[in-house]
Motif scaffolding. Structure first.
Motif, PDB file in Angstrom:
ATOM      1  N   ALA A   1       0.654  -1.021   0.034  1.00 18.26           N
ATOM      2  CA  ALA A   1       0.066   0.038   0.007  1.00 18.26           C
ATOM      3  C   ALA A   1       0.822   1.221  -0.098  1.00 18.26           C
ATOM      4  O   ALA A   1       0.734   2.315  -0.501  1.00 18.26           O
ATOM      5  CB  ALA A   1      -1.033   0.050   1.321  1.00 18.26           C
TER       6      ALA A   1
ATOM      7  N   ARG B   1      -3.473  -0.292  -4.453  1.00 15.02           N
ATOM      8  CA  ARG B   1      -4.879   0.229  -3.792  1.00 15.02           C
ATOM      9  C   ARG B   1      -5.902  -0.630  -4.021  1.00 15.02           C
ATOM     10  O   ARG B   1      -6.711  -0.572  -3.110  1.00 15.02           O
ATOM     11  CB  ARG B   1      -5.206   1.636  -4.456  1.00 15.02           C
ATOM     12  N   ARG B   2      -5.782  -1.770  -4.978  1.00 15.03           N
ATOM     13  CA  ARG B   2      -7.182  -2.709  -5.250  1.00 15.03           C
ATOM     14  C   ARG B   2      -6.875  -3.886  -4.860  1.00 15.03           C
ATOM     15  O   ARG B   2      -5.702  -4.277  -4.557  1.00 15.03           O
ATOM     16  CB  ARG B   2      -7.215  -2.653  -6.645  1.00 15.03           C
TER      17      ARG B   2
ATOM     18  N   SER C   1     -10.378   5.498  -7.427  1.00 17.48           N
ATOM     19  CA  SER C   1      -9.757   6.875  -7.962  1.00 17.48           C
ATOM     20  C   SER C   1     -10.186   7.090  -9.244  1.00 17.48           C
ATOM     21  O   SER C   1     -10.358   8.183  -9.861  1.00 17.48           O
ATOM     22  CB  SER C   1      -8.491   7.043  -7.886  1.00 17.48           C
TER      23      SER C   1
ATOM     24  N   ASP D   1     -10.821   1.571  -3.313  1.00 12.51           N
ATOM     25  CA  ASP D   1      -9.261   1.506  -3.162  1.00 12.51           C
ATOM     26  C   ASP D   1      -9.095   1.455  -1.609  1.00 12.51           C
ATOM     27  O   ASP D   1      -9.937   1.898  -0.668  1.00 12.51           O
ATOM     28  CB  ASP D   1      -8.802   2.897  -3.545  1.00 12.51           C
ATOM     29  N   TYR D   2      -7.886   0.729  -1.302  1.00 12.30           N
ATOM     30  CA  TYR D   2      -7.426   0.794  -0.164  1.00 12.30           C
ATOM     31  C   TYR D   2      -6.202   1.772   0.376  1.00 12.30           C
ATOM     32  O   TYR D   2      -5.225   1.481  -0.554  1.00 12.30           O
ATOM     33  CB  TYR D   2      -6.892  -0.686   0.174  1.00 12.30           C
ATOM     34  N   VAL D   3      -6.438   2.774   0.800  1.00 18.28           N
ATOM     35  CA  VAL D   3      -5.534   3.881   1.027  1.00 18.28           C
ATOM     36  C   VAL D   3      -4.923   3.844   2.319  1.00 18.28           C
ATOM     37  O   VAL D   3      -5.578   3.889   3.165  1.00 18.28           O
ATOM     38  CB  VAL D   3      -6.293   5.193   0.641  1.00 18.28           C
TER      39      VAL D   3
END
Length: 149
Positions: A32, A37-38, A72, A79-81
């Motif tokens: 990350a 992100r995915r 995005s 998304d994993y941010v």
């Protein structure tokens, strides 16, 4: 086998390991921080089973280490941010990397490198500093436990 929770432990290391102490979580955080992100990106990069990845991502989100945002690119994905808590783990990941560079590889063995974006040179060795800037090693420190009533 269900593992014991360390959330009530007096040791900060134990509580940290309760949140991020398995290798998948640290590798997810690593990915990350370098741009994954995915779900599919994490799954492809790590080769982790989807059910394990689902559980780890859910845990990292519940711990506030990652946050879920709409994709995005406007797609239906999410998304994993990384949050500030994830970014604060950067020195931990660098320490693990530097330990691995020194002890987990043969001198001639190929490995990835972490370099400064500005000049492309490897990072200096992490150092532990006292409040006054002196370099410390393990023998210069001690753990002080609180008095329990």
């Amino acid at each position: 086998m269900k593992r014991k929770s360390l959330q009530g432990d007096l040791c900060p290391i134990a509580r940290t390991l309760d949140a991020i102490g398995d290798w998948w979580s640290l590798l997810i955080i690593r990915d990350a921080l370098i741009g994954a992100r995915r779900f599919s990106q994490f799954q492809k990069n790590l080769g982790v089973a989807k059910n394990i990845l689902t559980v780890r991502l859910r845990s990292l989100v519940s711990q506030g280490i990652l946050e879920v945002q709409p994709a995005s690119d406007g797609s239906a994905y999410q998304d994993y941010v990384p949050t500030a808590k994830a970014r604060a783990l950067f020195p931990v990941l660098v320490a693990l990397r530097q330990w691995g560079e020194e002890y987990a590889f043969k001198p001639s063995e190929t490995r990835s490198s972490l370099v400064d974006r500005r000049d492309g040179l490897p990072l200096g060795k992490l150092r532990i500093l006292a409040h006054d800037g002196r370099a410390l090693d393990q023998a210069d420190t001690k753990v002080v436990a609180p008095a329990l009533a």
